[in-house]
Design a protein around this motif. Structure first.
Motif, PDB file in Angstrom:
ATOM      1  N   SER A  50     -30.174  18.566  25.760  1.00 16.12           N
ATOM      2  CA  SER A  50     -30.547  18.659  27.167  1.00 16.12           C
ATOM      3  C   SER A  50     -29.465  18.008  28.018  1.00 16.12           C
ATOM      4  N   LEU A  51     -29.587  18.203  29.322  1.00 22.18           N
ATOM      5  CA  LEU A  51     -28.621  17.615  30.237  1.00 22.18           C
ATOM      6  C   LEU A  51     -28.696  16.094  30.199  1.00 22.18           C
ATOM      7  N   ASN A  52     -29.896  15.576  30.039  1.00 19.10           N
ATOM      8  CA  ASN A  52     -30.084  14.128  29.965  1.00 19.10           C
ATOM      9  C   ASN A  52     -29.348  13.547  28.751  1.00 19.10           C
ATOM     10  N   ASP A  53     -29.462  14.219  27.614  1.00 20.63           N
ATOM     11  CA  ASP A  53     -28.761  13.760  26.413  1.00 20.63           C
ATOM     12  C   ASP A  53     -27.245  13.847  26.590  1.00 20.63           C
ATOM     13  N   LEU A  54     -26.787  14.916  27.233  1.00 23.21           N
ATOM     14  CA  LEU A  54     -25.361  15.097  27.451  1.00 23.21           C
ATOM     15  C   LEU A  54     -24.799  13.978  28.324  1.00 23.21           C
ATOM     16  N   ILE A  55     -25.489  13.674  29.415  1.00 23.19           N
ATOM     17  CA  ILE A  55     -25.028  12.614  30.309  1.00 23.19           C
ATOM     18  C   ILE A  55     -25.069  11.261  29.606  1.00 23.19           C
ATOM     19  N   SER A  56     -26.104  11.031  28.815  1.00 26.92           N
ATOM     20  CA  SER A  56     -26.188   9.774  28.056  1.00 26.92           C
ATOM     21  C   SER A  56     -25.048   9.657  27.051  1.00 26.92           C
ATOM     22  N   ASN A  57     -24.715  10.753  26.383  1.00 27.62           N
ATOM     23  CA  ASN A  57     -23.603  10.735  25.426  1.00 27.62           C
ATOM     24  C   ASN A  57     -22.279  10.472  26.120  1.00 27.62           C
ATOM     25  N   ILE A  58     -22.055  11.122  27.266  1.00 28.71           N
ATOM     26  CA  ILE A  58     -20.810  10.922  27.998  1.00 28.71           C
ATOM     27  C   ILE A  58     -20.710   9.480  28.489  1.00 28.71           C
ATOM     28  N   LEU A  59     -21.813   8.957  29.029  1.00 26.49           N
ATOM     29  CA  LEU A  59     -21.810   7.575  29.509  1.00 26.49           C
ATOM     30  C   LEU A  59     -21.581   6.600  28.354  1.00 26.49           C
ATOM     31  N   GLY A  60     -22.147   6.890  27.199  1.00 21.69           N
ATOM     32  CA  GLY A  60     -21.922   6.032  26.034  1.00 21.69           C
ATOM     33  C   GLY A  60     -20.459   5.981  25.640  1.00 21.69           C
ATOM     34  N   ILE A  61     -19.790   7.127  25.684  1.00 21.31           N
ATOM     35  CA  ILE A  61     -18.369   7.168  25.357  1.00 21.31           C
ATOM     36  C   ILE A  61     -17.561   6.399  26.404  1.00 21.31           C
ATOM     37  N   VAL A  62     -17.915   6.595  27.689  1.00 20.56           N
ATOM     38  CA  VAL A  62     -17.210   5.886  28.762  1.00 20.56           C
ATOM     39  C   VAL A  62     -17.403   4.374  28.628  1.00 20.56           C
ATOM     40  N   VAL A  63     -18.600   3.943  28.277  1.00 26.61           N
ATOM     41  CA  VAL A  63     -18.867   2.508  28.122  1.00 26.61           C
ATOM     42  C   VAL A  63     -18.083   1.945  26.939  1.00 26.61           C
ATOM     43  N   GLN A  64     -18.004   2.691  25.851  1.00 28.70           N
ATOM     44  CA  GLN A  64     -17.235   2.211  24.702  1.00 28.70           C
ATOM     45  C   GLN A  64     -15.756   2.068  25.035  1.00 28.70           C
ATOM     46  N   ILE A  65     -15.198   3.074  25.687  1.00 32.67           N
ATOM     47  CA  ILE A  65     -13.786   3.009  26.067  1.00 32.67           C
ATOM     48  C   ILE A  65     -13.576   1.912  27.109  1.00 32.67           C
TER      49      ILE A  65
END
Length: 127
Positions: A50-65
């Motif tokens: 879903s879009l919610n999962d996609l945004i959460s995944n992208i934010l997770g990657i941004v937070v890690q970097i």
């Protein structure tokens, strides 16, 4: 060099079609007839449904970097303080760099907290 690469990579393009695909019976089974294409299922490379999962995944990657960048900036700020050697101008630069690093870290954590709050609110409101 181009011709050598073409010579070695050309056979890879030949096997692009599935040789085990069934031949259409209407064409009489000859090699020139159309081939029935089997249904091909593609895996979702992002792993989100879903879009919610996609945004959460992208934010997770941004937070890690971003976390890695914050840690590297803290090391750099420490280096700035060490090489300042008591000079007022260099210490002011190091303090500004520390301030900007802390502000960046707070923005990063704030974005994650806001995202979690919005996600939980949407989950609560959805049926």
């Amino acid at each position: 060099m181009f011709f050598l690469l073409t010579f070695f990579l050309a056979p890879l393009a030949v096997f692009a079609q599935d040789i085990n695909a069934p031949i259409d019976q209407d064409s009489g089974g000859d090699a020139g007839g159309p081939i029935n294409d089997p249904v091909v299922m593609l895996d979702n490379p992002l792993g989100s449904t879903s879009l919610n999962d996609l945004i959460s995944n992208i934010l997770g990657i941004v937070v890690q970097i971003g976390s890695i960048v914050v840690i590297l900036m803290l090391v750099y700020v420490g280096f700035l303080f060490v090489i300042a050697r008591g000079e007022p101008g260099a210490i002011i630069k190091a303090r500004q760099a520390l301030l900007y690093t802390v502000i960046g870290a707070l923005i990063l954590l704030g974005a994650q907290a806001i995202s979690m709050g919005i996600t939980e609110t949407v989950k609560t409101l959805s049926p």
